[in-house]
Every structure is written in C-alpha cells, then in structure tokens.
Design an enzyme around this catalytic site. Structure first.
Site, PDB file in Angstrom:
ATOM      1  N   LEU A   7       0.845  -1.202   0.000  1.00 50.18           N
ATOM      2  CA  LEU A   7       0.000   0.000   0.000  1.00 50.18           C
ATOM      3  C   LEU A   7       0.876   1.245   0.000  1.00 50.18           C
ATOM      4  CD1 LEU A   7      -2.689  -1.124   2.603  1.00 50.18           C
ATOM      5  CD2 LEU A   7      -2.550  -1.574   0.148  1.00 50.18           C
ATOM      6  N   ARG A  14       1.209  14.795   7.019  1.00 52.96           N
ATOM      7  CA  ARG A  14       2.049  15.359   8.087  1.00 52.96           C
ATOM      8  C   ARG A  14       3.518  15.470   7.695  1.00 52.96           C
ATOM      9  NH1 ARG A  14       0.402  11.573  12.835  1.00 52.96           N
ATOM     10  NH2 ARG A  14      -0.471  10.334  11.125  1.00 52.96           N
ATOM     11  N   GLY A  76      -9.045   4.865   2.321  1.00 55.05           N
ATOM     12  CA  GLY A  76      -8.617   3.967   3.388  1.00 55.05           C
ATOM     13  C   GLY A  76      -7.892   2.730   2.891  1.00 55.05           C
ATOM     14  N   THR A  77      -7.268   2.015   3.855  1.00 54.97           N
ATOM     15  CA  THR A  77      -6.432   0.865   3.495  1.00 54.97           C
ATOM     16  C   THR A  77      -7.237  -0.276   2.872  1.00 54.97           C
ATOM     17  OG1 THR A  77      -6.605   0.201   5.810  1.00 54.97           O
ATOM     18  CG2 THR A  77      -4.575   1.289   5.161  1.00 54.97           C
ATOM     19  N   ASN A 375      52.206  11.344 -15.438  1.00 61.04           N
ATOM     20  CA  ASN A 375      52.321  12.354 -14.380  1.00 61.04           C
ATOM     21  C   ASN A 375      51.713  13.675 -14.849  1.00 61.04           C
ATOM     22  OD1 ASN A 375      53.674  13.071 -11.675  1.00 61.04           O
ATOM     23  ND2 ASN A 375      54.194  14.747 -13.064  1.00 61.04           N
ATOM     24  N   ALA A 421      55.618  23.212 -19.458  1.00 61.67           N
ATOM     25  CA  ALA A 421      54.747  23.949 -18.540  1.00 61.67           C
ATOM     26  C   ALA A 421      54.155  25.169 -19.234  1.00 61.67           C
ATOM     27  CB  ALA A 421      55.548  24.374 -17.313  1.00 61.67           C
TER      28      ALA A 421
HETATM   29  C1  UD1 Z   1      -2.405   1.534   9.538  1.00 61.01           C
HETATM   30  C2  UD1 Z   1      -3.372   0.523  10.146  1.00 61.01           C
HETATM   31  C3  UD1 Z   1      -3.033   0.333  11.631  1.00 61.01           C
HETATM   32  C4  UD1 Z   1      -1.582  -0.098  11.779  1.00 61.01           C
HETATM   33  C5  UD1 Z   1      -0.651   0.890  11.074  1.00 61.01           C
HETATM   34  C6  UD1 Z   1       0.764   0.352  11.042  1.00 61.01           C
HETATM   35  C7  UD1 Z   1      -5.553   0.649   9.024  1.00 61.01           C
HETATM   36  C8  UD1 Z   1      -6.933   1.197   9.080  1.00 61.01           C
HETATM   37  N1  UD1 Z   1      -4.736   0.998  10.011  1.00 61.01           N
HETATM   38  O1  UD1 Z   1      -2.641   2.785  10.193  1.00 61.01           O
HETATM   39  O2  UD1 Z   1      -3.877  -0.655  12.179  1.00 61.01           O
HETATM   40  O3  UD1 Z   1      -1.259  -0.175  13.162  1.00 61.01           O
HETATM   41  O4  UD1 Z   1      -1.064   1.084   9.704  1.00 61.01           O
HETATM   42  O5  UD1 Z   1       1.650   1.269  10.521  1.00 61.01           O
HETATM   43  O6  UD1 Z   1      -5.258  -0.122   8.127  1.00 61.01           O
HETATM   44  N2  UD1 Z   1      -2.816   3.931   2.097  1.00 61.01           N
HETATM   45  C9  UD1 Z   1      -3.296   3.857   0.807  1.00 61.01           C
HETATM   46  N3  UD1 Z   1      -4.526   4.346   0.539  1.00 61.01           N
HETATM   47  C10 UD1 Z   1      -5.353   4.867   1.497  1.00 61.01           C
HETATM   48  C11 UD1 Z   1      -4.859   4.930   2.820  1.00 61.01           C
HETATM   49  C12 UD1 Z   1      -3.594   4.433   3.087  1.00 61.01           C
HETATM   50  O7  UD1 Z   1      -2.608   3.389  -0.100  1.00 61.01           O
HETATM   51  O8  UD1 Z   1      -6.474   5.275   1.170  1.00 61.01           O
HETATM   52  C13 UD1 Z   1      -1.474   3.396   2.396  1.00 61.01           C
HETATM   53  C14 UD1 Z   1      -0.515   4.454   2.912  1.00 61.01           C
HETATM   54  O9  UD1 Z   1       0.241   5.004   1.853  1.00 61.01           O
HETATM   55  C15 UD1 Z   1       0.363   3.671   3.861  1.00 61.01           C
HETATM   56  C16 UD1 Z   1      -0.512   2.519   4.330  1.00 61.01           C
HETATM   57  O10 UD1 Z   1      -1.578   2.437   3.417  1.00 61.01           O
HETATM   58  O11 UD1 Z   1       1.509   3.158   3.222  1.00 61.01           O
HETATM   59  C17 UD1 Z   1      -1.049   2.730   5.737  1.00 61.01           C
HETATM   60  O12 UD1 Z   1      -1.823   3.904   5.749  1.00 61.01           O
HETATM   61  P1  UD1 Z   1      -1.756   4.978   6.921  1.00 61.01           P
HETATM   62  O13 UD1 Z   1      -2.713   6.052   6.607  1.00 61.01           O
HETATM   63  O14 UD1 Z   1      -0.366   5.352   7.201  1.00 61.01           O
HETATM   64  O15 UD1 Z   1      -2.354   4.096   8.105  1.00 61.01           O
HETATM   65  P2  UD1 Z   1      -2.065   4.197   9.659  1.00 61.01           P
HETATM   66  O16 UD1 Z   1      -2.928   5.247  10.244  1.00 61.01           O
HETATM   67  O17 UD1 Z   1      -0.602   4.284   9.901  1.00 61.01           O
END
Ligand code: UD1
Ligand code: CA
Length: 463
Positions: A7, A14, A76-77, A375, A421
């Site tokens: 992902l 931030r 979201g993830t 040299n 030189a």
């Molecule tokens: C996530 C997990 C959390 C875990 C933590 C570990 C979820 C809801 N939460 O939280 O349980 O403890 O990682 O580091 O899964 N990303 C996407 N698309 C999106 C959102 C995120 O590709 O829409 C990718 C981000 O680039 C990142 C990863 O997913 O590489 C995790 O996303 P991030 O927003 O950092 O999640 P955390 O709040 O850290």
C-alpha cells in the site's frame, strides 16, 4: 501462488512533502524500496503496488519494474486493497501478503515465519504484531481464546483498549480467496469514515474463519513513519543497526559520528570508516581500505588498501592501493586504476586514469583516457567542452604533462611524450616528443632598475 500488495497510495499529509510518503528515504533508500526488497528476499516476486497521491512520481521511480494499480481517491487501506482486486484474482489459490509502504523495517524472516504460522493454523488472516512501549497511533490487537478477535484503530479505541500495547504492524498474510470475499463487505462507519482493511478480521471471524496474530519479538520491524520526527527516528534506528552489522563483520570505526551507511552498501572486513563519511547506494569497499574522514560515496566501488580522504565520488570505480584526496571530486564515470594517486583539489569526470598515474594537485580531467604511469603537473586542465560539443583527450602511457598545461580536446598525447609547462596543446603530440606552446622569454636588462629610478626622481622633484 503467493503474492504481495504494497500500500503506497497515501499522501502522508504530516510529512508536508510533494513526494508520496513512501518515496521518502531512510538511509538514502525510499521506504517503499525497503519493503519491496524484503518481499523479494522472502521469495515473493509477484508484487503489486497501490499508488495514489503522487502516482506519476511513483511510476517514475519504479520505471515499470513492478505492477501498479491506481487508487483514484484515498478512502482507506481496505479501499486501497480493493483496487488491487484484479491482481488478487490472478493468484486466488494462494496467500497474499499485504504490507504498508511506510513501514520499511518489515524483514524477510518475519514475512517467512508468519507465513508458516498462517499456513499451519489454517488461518484466513494472520496479522504481524509487536508489543510496543508506546503503542500510540497504531491499531490495537484484541486477542481471543483461539487467536484474535479484531483490530481497533487508535481513534476508535475505548479507554481500556487504548491501554493494549500489542499493535498491528499493518502487515498481514491473507488467504487470497477469503480476502477477496471480505473486501466488498467493508463499511465506512468509523471515526475516520474510511474503509479499514483491519475490519476484514472481524468480517472473516463472523464467517467462522481463523484469525491469528504472529507476535514479532523485534519491535523495530513494525515501526512506521507518519511524520518527519518518525522518519528521523527510523533513520536513527537503521543507521546504528547497519553500523553494528558492519562492526560484527569486521569493519573498523573509531567513532560513529556522522557516519551513515546505506543498507545495500558492502564493506569487506578490515576496512576502516572514519567520521563524517556517507556511503550510499550500491557502494562497495574492499579489504583494508580507509574511507574518510568526511567522504561521500554514491554507487562507488573501491578495491583493497585504498585510501579516500575528504572525497566526494559518484558512480565511479577506484582500484586497489590507490590514494585519493584530500579534497577530490570524482564525478560519474571516473575509473581510477590500481596504485593511482589523485591529490588535493582535483576533479575527474567520465575519465579513466591508468595504473600508477599521478594527478597530484589542482587539476581538472574530463572525458579523457589516461594511460599508465602518467604524471600530471599542477594545474592541468583538459579543455573538453567548446560550448556545444564535448570531446575526449587521450594521453599515452608514461606521458608527462607539464604544470599549467591546457589540453584542448580532441587531442592525443603520445606515449612518453612531454608537454612544457604553461602550454596550450591543440595538436596531437607524437610518442616520445616534447610539445612547447608559449612565447619565447625576452630579457630586458636594467628595465626594472630604471623604472624604479624614474619613480624615485619624481618623488624628489615634488619635495
Ligand atoms: C495503519 C493501520 C493500523 C496499523 C498501522 C501500522 C488501518 C486502518 N490501520 O494505520 O492498524 O497499526 O497502519 O503502521 O489499516 N494507504 C493507501 N490508501 C489509502 C490509505 C492508506 O494506499 O487510502 C497506504 C498508505 O500510503 C500507507 C498505508 O496504506 O503506506 C497505511 O496507511 P496509513 O494512513 O499510514 O495508516 P495508519 O494510520 O498508519
Ligand atoms: Ca502509517
């Protein structure tokens, strides 16, 4: 077949960076690359990267080396993984590793051992977890008698759940088929209004599947970076880890002060790395060579027993028993042979310097092929650029270039030839010849004496 989805779509608000967060670097290597390398080292070659924010930059970085899929909006993830559904369907008879591109320290051993547990326990999902002294910001693991019940995000935790210190690394093994069944059932009813991948666990549990946690004893392996302070912390941790790996392998450091070594750098035992040295990229250092102080090498190969003191070098090679520095720059394409000496205030670019040759001071050599035992006098300049075209100089074995010579390319200095030189050489010099190009010296007897006398007489007249 086993496969991985990484992902990498998040913006990393931030971080306040134009780059996608996963391209920010730990020890000079993008966080995403750490994760890709860990997957490869664990034997996973089918990898799909989910891109989103800064997708163009990600494509430019990956250069088509891996499959990617676009997550058009950051929901979201769970949504990110859904975007890779087509990829997952191709491997639906296997297991899928889901990894976060912002958690660079996931290691191949953890990936492999967690897969063993995942298979042995016939789990639909196995989460890689760790117990952290400070679990803030991570999803908390809710254990059950037969495995785990679910993961609750920090923002959705009750007070008692917030006290749990076992956290989710964001890295999981899923039975691919089960994952594909769970993804369409995710809801956004949480404090962030996102499709959480973590919710697949309770969904699979409600289907009667097994969900497990693989508790890693290496706290660092789960760490992620969400802001600049977090990224600095990852750099600090990785820096000392890499240094200690080299110490164990017989590399000598008298101090760790400002010593930064990238994870893919190779250093032979007996080599010594002095303070202020940055060894980056795919740099390789041979036995008993001494690097530093204050030396920055990017993709540089150094042979055995060579010294590089206050050197900046990029994409170059240095042989054995060579002495480079202090205060030398080797720009891309420099190849310095064994026993050569490159001294202070010398710049070399896209040139080969032959065995035993000496370029001791204040010299620029660009686009040149220099033979053995040549040299260079102080202040030699290869004039390789006429404003539009770059041309090469060729200098034969045993040639002797006088101080303050300009070699106007293209030009060839023969074997064992000399240049006087102060000469500006524009025509080839045959083997064994001497080339002089400068005005004949004229002596005007008493000229200066008379000038002084006139000056003194004028002074007297004024008195
Ligand atoms: C996530 C997990 C959390 C875990 C933590 C570990 C979820 C809801 N939460 O939280 O349980 O403890 O990682 O580091 O899964 N990303 C996407 N698309 C999106 C959102 C995120 O590709 O829409 C990718 C981000 O680039 C990142 C990863 O997913 O590489 C995790 O996303 P991030 O927003 O950092 O999640 P955390 O709040 O850290
Ligand atoms: Ca994160």
């Amino acid at each position: 077949m086993n496969n991985a989805v990484i992902l990498a779509g998040g913006m990393g608000k931030r971080m306040k960076s134009d780059k996608p967060k996963v391209l920010l670097e730990v020890l000079g290597k993008p966080m995403l690359q750490w994760v890709i390398d860990a997957c490869n080292d664990a034997g996973i070659s089918n990898i799909c990267v989910v891109k989103g924010y800064g997708a163009d930059m990600l494509d430019e970085y990956l250069l088509g080396s891996l499959r990617t899929v676009l997550q058009p909006e950051r929901l979201g993830t769970g949504h990110a993984v859904s975007c890779a559904s087509c990829f997952l369907e191709e491997f639906s008879d296997g297991n899928t590793l889901i990894a976060c591109g912002d958690s660079p320290f996931i290691d191949p051993e953890t990936i492999k051992s967690s897969l063993e547990l995942h298979i042995a326990s016939k789990s639909a999902v196995t989460v890689i977890t760790a117990c952290l002294d400070n679990p803030r910001g991570y999803g908390r693991i809710i254990r059950s008698e037969d495995g785990i019940e679910g993961i609750v995000e920090e923002k959705d935790c009750s007070d008692s759940q917030r006290k749990i210190n076992e956290i989710s690394s964001g890295c999981y093994w899923f039975n691919t088929k089960k994952l594909l069944e769970a993804l369409p059932r995710l809801q956004r009813n949480n404090s962030q209004g996102e499709y959480y991948l973590t919710d697949t666990i309770s969904i699979l549990k409600s289907d009667g599947c097994v969900a497990q946690a693989y508790l890693s004893d290496n706290q660092d392996s789960v760490l992620g970076a969400n802001d600049r302070a977090g990224l600095l912390k990852l750099n600090d941790i990785a820096r000392m880890k890499v240094i200690f790996k080299h110490l164990e392998a017989g590399v000598e450091l008298i101090s760790t002060d400002a010593v930064t070594i990238s994870p893919d750098v190779k250093i032979a035992p007996g080599a010594k790395i002095l303070p202020g040295s940055m060894l980056m990229g795919k740099t390789i250092i041979g036995r008993d060579s001494v690097i530093g102080p204050n030396t920055r090498l990017l993709n540089v190969t150094v042979g055995e027993r060579s010294t590089l003191d206050n050197v900046v070098a990029t994409d170059s090679r240095v042989g054995s028993d060579a002495k480079i520095g202090p205060f030398v720059q080797l720009r891309p394409g420099s190849v310095i042979a064994d026993k050569a000496h490159i001294g202070n205030f010398v710049e070399i670019k896209n040139s080969a310097i032959g065995k035993g040759s000496s370029v001791s001071h204040l010299t620029y050599i660009g686009d040149s092929d220099v033979g053995k035992n040549v040299n260079f006098g102080c202040g030699t300049v290869t004039v390789n650029y006429d404003g539009s075209v770059k041309s090469r100089c060729e200098i034969g074995d045993n040639a002797f270039i006088g101080c303050n010579t300009n070699l106007v390319a293209p030009v060839k200095i023969g074997e064992a030839a000399y240049t006087a030189a102060g000469s500006t050489i524009t025509k080839d010099v045959p083997d064994g010849a001497l080339a002089i190009e400068r005005g004949t010296q004229v002596i005007k007897e008493d000229y200066a004496k008379q000038k002084l006398k006139r000056h003194l007489d004028k002074g007297k007249a004024l008195d």
